[in-house]
Design an enzyme around this catalytic site. Structure first.
Site, PDB file in Angstrom:
ATOM      1  N   HIS A 374       0.798  -1.231   0.000  1.00  0.00           N
ATOM      2  CA  HIS A 374       0.000   0.000   0.000  1.00  0.00           C
ATOM      3  C   HIS A 374       0.824   1.271   0.000  1.00  0.00           C
ATOM      4  O   HIS A 374       0.253   2.363   0.147  1.00  0.00           O
ATOM      5  CB  HIS A 374      -0.912   0.052   1.231  1.00  0.00           C
ATOM      6  CG  HIS A 374      -2.002  -0.960   1.224  1.00  0.00           C
ATOM      7  ND1 HIS A 374      -3.252  -0.719   0.711  1.00  0.00           N
ATOM      8  CD2 HIS A 374      -2.024  -2.243   1.657  1.00  0.00           C
ATOM      9  CE1 HIS A 374      -4.007  -1.802   0.845  1.00  0.00           C
ATOM     10  NE2 HIS A 374      -3.277  -2.739   1.416  1.00  0.00           N
ATOM     11  N   LYS A 562      -7.864  14.329   4.689  1.00  0.00           N
ATOM     12  CA  LYS A 562      -7.061  13.098   4.699  1.00  0.00           C
ATOM     13  C   LYS A 562      -5.999  13.281   5.779  1.00  0.00           C
ATOM     14  O   LYS A 562      -5.898  14.350   6.375  1.00  0.00           O
ATOM     15  CB  LYS A 562      -6.401  12.855   3.342  1.00  0.00           C
ATOM     16  CG  LYS A 562      -5.654  14.077   2.767  1.00  0.00           C
ATOM     17  CD  LYS A 562      -5.118  13.813   1.369  1.00  0.00           C
ATOM     18  CE  LYS A 562      -6.145  13.996   0.269  1.00  0.00           C
ATOM     19  NZ  LYS A 562      -6.369  12.812  -0.502  1.00  0.00           N
ATOM     20  N   ARG A 563      -5.185  12.230   6.026  1.00  0.00           N
ATOM     21  CA  ARG A 563      -4.108  12.402   6.990  1.00  0.00           C
ATOM     22  C   ARG A 563      -3.210  13.559   6.554  1.00  0.00           C
ATOM     23  O   ARG A 563      -3.060  13.834   5.363  1.00  0.00           O
ATOM     24  CB  ARG A 563      -3.291  11.111   7.105  1.00  0.00           C
ATOM     25  CG  ARG A 563      -3.997  10.006   7.858  1.00  0.00           C
ATOM     26  CD  ARG A 563      -4.338  10.429   9.281  1.00  0.00           C
ATOM     27  NE  ARG A 563      -3.157  10.452  10.114  1.00  0.00           N
ATOM     28  CZ  ARG A 563      -2.798   9.493  10.970  1.00  0.00           C
ATOM     29  NH1 ARG A 563      -3.582   8.443  11.132  1.00  0.00           N
ATOM     30  NH2 ARG A 563      -1.708   9.600  11.680  1.00  0.00           N
ATOM     31  N   LYS A 568       1.227  14.637   0.891  1.00  0.00           N
ATOM     32  CA  LYS A 568      -0.154  14.930   0.483  1.00  0.00           C
ATOM     33  C   LYS A 568      -0.337  16.429   0.215  1.00  0.00           C
ATOM     34  O   LYS A 568      -1.372  16.863  -0.281  1.00  0.00           O
ATOM     35  CB  LYS A 568      -1.138  14.429   1.535  1.00  0.00           C
ATOM     36  CG  LYS A 568      -1.144  12.893   1.659  1.00  0.00           C
ATOM     37  CD  LYS A 568      -2.149  12.420   2.682  1.00  0.00           C
ATOM     38  CE  LYS A 568      -2.072  10.932   2.985  1.00  0.00           C
ATOM     39  NZ  LYS A 568      -2.763  10.085   2.003  1.00  0.00           N
ATOM     40  N   THR A 670      -8.336   6.779  -1.799  1.00  0.00           N
ATOM     41  CA  THR A 670      -9.694   6.261  -1.920  1.00  0.00           C
ATOM     42  C   THR A 670     -10.700   7.386  -1.649  1.00  0.00           C
ATOM     43  O   THR A 670     -11.822   7.336  -2.152  1.00  0.00           O
ATOM     44  CB  THR A 670      -9.946   5.101  -0.940  1.00  0.00           C
ATOM     45  OG1 THR A 670      -9.400   5.450   0.333  1.00  0.00           O
ATOM     46  CG2 THR A 670      -9.314   3.815  -1.430  1.00  0.00           C
ATOM     47  N   LYS A 674     -14.470   8.569  -3.380  1.00  0.00           N
ATOM     48  CA  LYS A 674     -15.691   8.915  -2.635  1.00  0.00           C
ATOM     49  C   LYS A 674     -16.228  10.264  -3.112  1.00  0.00           C
ATOM     50  O   LYS A 674     -17.433  10.440  -3.291  1.00  0.00           O
ATOM     51  CB  LYS A 674     -15.397   8.951  -1.124  1.00  0.00           C
ATOM     52  CG  LYS A 674     -15.043   7.584  -0.569  1.00  0.00           C
ATOM     53  CD  LYS A 674     -14.378   7.639   0.811  1.00  0.00           C
ATOM     54  CE  LYS A 674     -13.694   6.306   1.107  1.00  0.00           C
ATOM     55  NZ  LYS A 674     -12.698   6.382   2.181  1.00  0.00           N
TER      56      LYS A 674
HETATM   57  C1  26W Z   1       4.437   0.984   9.808  1.00  0.00           C
HETATM   58  C2  26W Z   1       3.755   2.272   9.680  1.00  0.00           C
HETATM   59  C3  26W Z   1       2.760   2.252   8.573  1.00  0.00           C
HETATM   60  C4  26W Z   1       1.424   2.204   8.880  1.00  0.00           C
HETATM   61  C5  26W Z   1       0.487   2.192   7.873  1.00  0.00           C
HETATM   62  C6  26W Z   1       3.163   2.264   7.272  1.00  0.00           C
HETATM   63  C7  26W Z   1       2.237   2.232   6.267  1.00  0.00           C
HETATM   64  C8  26W Z   1       0.899   2.192   6.561  1.00  0.00           C
HETATM   65  C9  26W Z   1      -0.131   2.141   5.487  1.00  0.00           C
HETATM   66  C10 26W Z   1       0.271   1.152   4.435  1.00  0.00           C
HETATM   67  C11 26W Z   1      -0.341   3.487   4.922  1.00  0.00           C
HETATM   68  C12 26W Z   1      -1.607   3.569   4.149  1.00  0.00           C
HETATM   69  O1  26W Z   1      -2.670   3.667   4.709  1.00  0.00           O
HETATM   70  N1  26W Z   1      -1.487   3.577   2.823  1.00  0.00           N
HETATM   71  C13 26W Z   1      -2.598   3.979   2.006  1.00  0.00           C
HETATM   72  O2  26W Z   1      -3.311   2.829   1.585  1.00  0.00           O
HETATM   73  C14 26W Z   1      -4.469   3.217   0.871  1.00  0.00           C
HETATM   74  C15 26W Z   1      -5.244   1.960   0.567  1.00  0.00           C
HETATM   75  O3  26W Z   1      -4.574   1.199  -0.374  1.00  0.00           O
HETATM   76  C16 26W Z   1      -4.095   3.983  -0.381  1.00  0.00           C
HETATM   77  O4  26W Z   1      -5.269   4.413  -1.022  1.00  0.00           O
HETATM   78  C17 26W Z   1      -3.244   5.187  -0.037  1.00  0.00           C
HETATM   79  O5  26W Z   1      -2.780   5.820  -1.208  1.00  0.00           O
HETATM   80  C18 26W Z   1      -2.074   4.753   0.814  1.00  0.00           C
HETATM   81  O6  26W Z   1      -1.343   5.876   1.268  1.00  0.00           O
END
Ligand code: 26W
Length: 848
Positions: A374, A562-563, A568, A670, A674
């Site tokens: 992701h 968003k975050r 971003k 995503t 929406k």
């Molecule tokens: C280890 C810390 C950490 C925690 C969460 C690293 C990475 C993440 C996630 C993978 C980050 C995340 O939420 N990625 C998002 O995933 C969405 C669903 O696929 C995408 O639409 C977003 O672009 C992506 O940033």
């Protein structure tokens, strides 16, 4: 205490064989009153809204439980292939309205309550958001649960039951403060079933003794046993009587080993021990990109994986005789690397518990597991120190070591002498365990989440793995559940669609394309505009009540939610607003289309720059909203504590959707989908799924700007970017950048120094300066188009009409058919036609 058990009162519920959707208003009303009385021991007139919500939710849960029982008994007979979606996050939001809609009883319920003088919306608002996720990845997992059940697949989520979800954000003096998210105020969750009889034990620490007399055996000794207790949240399919399960694990102390109080030991130390163990599932780590090497996080990851796989294997062995059937009867999906320990854990179960040899176990493991990546951000890639892994999970570490040795040997045979390649692909290197490498080696499928993201994985980030096993790599572009994000969140628009093209779009969202011809119908476009206005008024009312700010509902509602993260580029949005404000200050009579800039999002508590971005937005908002000279032409708002429920309010009310990440950095996004589905027009870069959105809606129906992903990646690779050159060559941009630190804002001049330095001293890693001019130009185009109501509404309509492809039903069908090879019929072509695919994903289109 679990208040929602023993509340089942069958005498007050409709007959056993009656489908929920056949319940009459009167029956529902009576069942509700009976539930109130049984649950609270007092009459309806004496109950609070909260108590009414609890009773209503319990009643709905009773109805779902009937379908849960039938679904499970059906499956016990038919043994369909089961998929388990392992995810450290599930960002569910609220469930009452979703469940009412999926059971087909929303209107019945609303009418029954109104007969009692109760507004359904008031009770819906009583529910706490289940915020068991950070952002995109967690919300995606929740959308997939909804789609799995709607399509009727035997698909289940496996996650953690965090005692505290993502922190609650408070804005004080413009700064973010974090409060614990005490979402389990009543100690239990109204939708869950605690299942103590299905608990399993997870082992940490200790040592492994190898016994070699006869068959080699690995004896794990002196470990700590933590009990994993499952809480099952039923997931109801849309009007199909199917109910799947989201199983959330909670850590509990092993009472059989620690009943020392009873034996006269030190009670305080026992209580301390209990707290220590149970803290394992206390909190969700609030980082959405930045990997933190904390032991507790590694413990959480193993706890999730071990508890889930043990319980999956228990149920598999109950129904199947031969382990060789494993990959044909179950699929286990690894959602990002957080559950990547599924690879060694499944190996451990197959070897140590089931007695298989290495090769057979490896073959079954790889054929059972699949993995989604992701993110390509380097700081998000998880690498655990070898020492930590070895100490905490000695047997798992042994297995990882063996996987690594065999994998490297295989690579050596294929690429003899190419040490650099092998080192870059090793699972253990530089004293660290590389979780993405482990996930790729141990899965039969690796996918990215939008076409460009998958291309970046193949050509750049994971190129060596792609060269080695090209057949493993595939793309599945993300999706969102249109049932929550359109049918439920925007009921007026949903009704208009149903009146116009009939109700089938709910089952076949690609039917939304039948709306396209109405682009020529000004009456229809007027109605569309009126619905947007209705939603804007609702949001404006909320803003007035909560922030005492009056917003102009005729202005463009321009949302960036968003975050908060540098990539971003909320700061790029701020810079455009500053420039617009400067123009207005220079000429207060400037004829601009009024705008309301809406921001929302949380910053990771340890992410200094992101937290300063929140302060920057709030400082700008104060300055602009209080400046009478600009005659209310622009307003800026930062909406506190952005979560799923806020998204459901903001998105249907937005005209413009800000999707302005540095190209190549956003895997998919995503939120962009929406907004599109609710008729907001995207202003964005060609990044993530924005590309598919452009292809679907048509290039005329989106405002694209900025560097391409290829240009960005080339700068990262070869250099050649000089932020100062751009700063010095654009006076308007220079003014804005200077204003960050020259006293323009009434704050300490160093308040936004970090932002200033990121742009100039650190050479603008995310290319805000480079993209500024084209962003401002795109914003001007957007505003000009907005002046023409019908051209604008036509754009909105084309976005809605072509959003069906972004339903997670389509996404999930692709996973089911291409990755999990489910044996149940998945009518993929009925959900989206080949021409929809051709339009959105033209073959042979290279984006980098
Ligand atoms: C280890 C810390 C950490 C925690 C969460 C690293 C990475 C993440 C996630 C993978 C980050 C995340 O939420 N990625 C998002 O995933 C969405 C669903 O696929 C995408 O639409 C977003 O672009 C992506 O940033």
């Amino acid at each position: 205490m679990h208040t929602n058990s023993n509340l089942y009162c069958p005498e007050n519920l409709p007959a056993q064989n009656m489908k929920p959707e056949n319940i009459t208003v009167t029956e529902f009303k009576e069942a509700f009153i009976a539930k109130i009385e049984a649950m609270h021991g007092k009459p309806l007139s004496q109950t609070s809204d909260r108590e009414k919500f609890q009773a209503l939710a319990a009643l709905v849960r009773d109805l779902i439980s009937k379908n849960l029982i039938t679904t499970n008994s059906q499956r016990a007979k038919e043994h369909p292939k089961q998929v388990y979606y392992l995810s450290i996050e599930f960002l569910l939001g609220r469930l009452l309205e979703t469940n009412l809609v999926n059971l087909g009883i929303r209107d019945t319920c609303a009418k029954a309550l109104s007969l009692l003088g109760i507004e359904l919306g008031t009770l819906i608002d009583q529910e706490e958001d289940a915020g068991l996720g950070n952002g995109g990845l967690g919300r995606l997992a929740a959308c997939y649960l909804d789609s799995m059940a709607a399509i009727g697949l035997a698909g289940h989520g496996c996650g953690l039951r965090y005692r505290y979800g993502l922190f609650e954000q408070r804005i004080i003096g413009g700064y973010q403060h974090e409060l614990p998210d005490n979402w389990l105020k009543d100690r239990s969750y109204v939708w869950e079933y605690r299942r103590p009889d299905e608990k399993v034990a997870v082992r940490f620490g200790g040592a492994v003794r190898v016994q070699t007399n006869g068959k080699t055996r690995f004896i794990h000794e002196n470990y700590e046993r933590v009990i994993a207790v499952p809480y099952d949240v039923p997931v109801a399919g849309y009007k199909n009587e199917i109910v799947n399960t989201l199983r959330l694990w909670s850590a509990e102390v092993d009472v059989s080993h620690h009943n020392c109080c009873i034996h006269g030991n030190d009670c305080n130390s026992v209580i301390g021990y209990k707290h220590g163990v149970e803290s394992l599932t206390d909190i969700l780590y609030p980082n959405d990109t930045h990997y933190e090497g904390k032991v507790l996080r590694l413990k959480q990851q193993y706890f999730l994986v071990s508890a889930s796989l043990q319980s999956i294997m228990k149920s598999f062995r109950l129904h199947h005789h031969s382990l060789s059937e494993l990959p044909d009867t179950i699929a286990v999906h690894i959602n990002d690397t957080h559950p990547a320990l599924a690879v060694p854990e499944l190996m451990r179960i197959l070897i140590d518990d089931c007695g298989l040899g290495w090769d057979d176990a490896w073959d079954l493991t790889v054929r059972t597991l699949s993995y989604t990546n992701h993110t390509v951000l380097p700081e998000a890639l998880e690498k655990w120190p070898v020492g930590m892994m070895e100490h905490l999970l000695p047997r798992i570490y042994m297995i990882i070591n063996e996987i690594n040795e065999r994998y490297c040997r295989q690579l050596w045979d294929k690429f003899p002498g190419d040490w650099d390649r092998i080192r870059s692909m090793a699972i253990i290197a530089d004293n660290q365990v590389h979780m993405a490498h482990l996930a790729i080696a141990g899965s039969h499928s690796v996918n990215g989440v939008a076409e460009i993201h998958t291309q970046i994985l193949k050509k750049s980030v994971m190129n060596n793995f792609y060269t080695h096993t090209p057949g493993k790599f595939t793309n599945v572009t993300n999706g969102i559940t249109h049932r929550r994000w359109l049918l439920t969140a925007n009921p007026m628009l949903a009704d208009l669609i149903t009146e116009t093209i009939g109700p089938d779009w709910v089952e076949y969202p690609c039917n939304l394309a039948q709306l396209a011809p109405y682009a020529k119908d000004t009456g229809f476009l007027d109605t569309l505009a009126n619905i947007k206005m209705h939603n804007k008024l609702k949001l404006a009312k909320y803003i007035k009540a909560k922030y005492n700010v009056v917003v102009d509902v005729k202005s463009i509602f321009d949302s960036h939610i968003k975050r908060i993260h540098a990539y971003k580029r909320q700061t790029l949005n701020v810079m455009h607003i500053m420039d617009l404000y400067n123009r207005l200050r220079e000429n207060p009579n400037l004829d601009i289309v009024p705008r309301t800039f809406i921001f929302g999002g949380k910053a990771a508590p340890g992410y200094y720059r992101a937290k300063k971005t929140i302060k920057l937005i709030n400082t700008l908002a104060d300055k602009i909203n209080n400046d009478k000279s600009i005659k209310d032409k622009i307003k800026v708002l930062f909406l506190e504590n952005y979560n799923v429920s806020h998204a459901e309010l903001i998105i249907p009310a937005s005209d413009a959707s800000e999707q302005i990440s540095t190209a190549s950095r956003e895997a998919s996004g995503t939120g962009n989908m929406k907004f599109m589905m609710n008729g907001a027009v995207t202003i964005g870069t060609l990044d993530g799924a924005n590309i598919e959105i452009r292809n679907a809606a048509g290039a005329d129906n989106i405002f694209v700007f900025g560097l391409s992903a290829e240009e960005v990646l080339n700068y990262y690779r070869y250099g050649g970017y000089n932020a100062w050159d751009i700063y010095n060559s654009d006076p308007r941009l220079k003014t804005v950048v200077d204003q960050l630190v020259n006293g323009f804002f009434p704050v300490d001049p160093d308040e936004f120094r970090t932002h200033h330095e990121a742009l100039l001293r650190h050479n603008d890693e995310y290319f805000l300066l480079k993209d500024f001019a084209s962003y401002v130009a795109a914003q001007c185009r957007l505003a000009e188009v907005y002046r023409d109501k019908y051209i604008w509404q036509k754009m909105c309509l084309m976005n809605i009409a072509h959003s069906g492809w972004f339903s997670s039903d389509r996404t999930f069908s692709e996973y089911a058919v291409d990755i999990w090879e489910m044996d149940q019929p998945v009518p993929i072509w009925r959900r989206c036609q080949p021409e929809d695919y051709e339009r959105v994903m033209p073959e042979h289109d290279a984006y980098i």
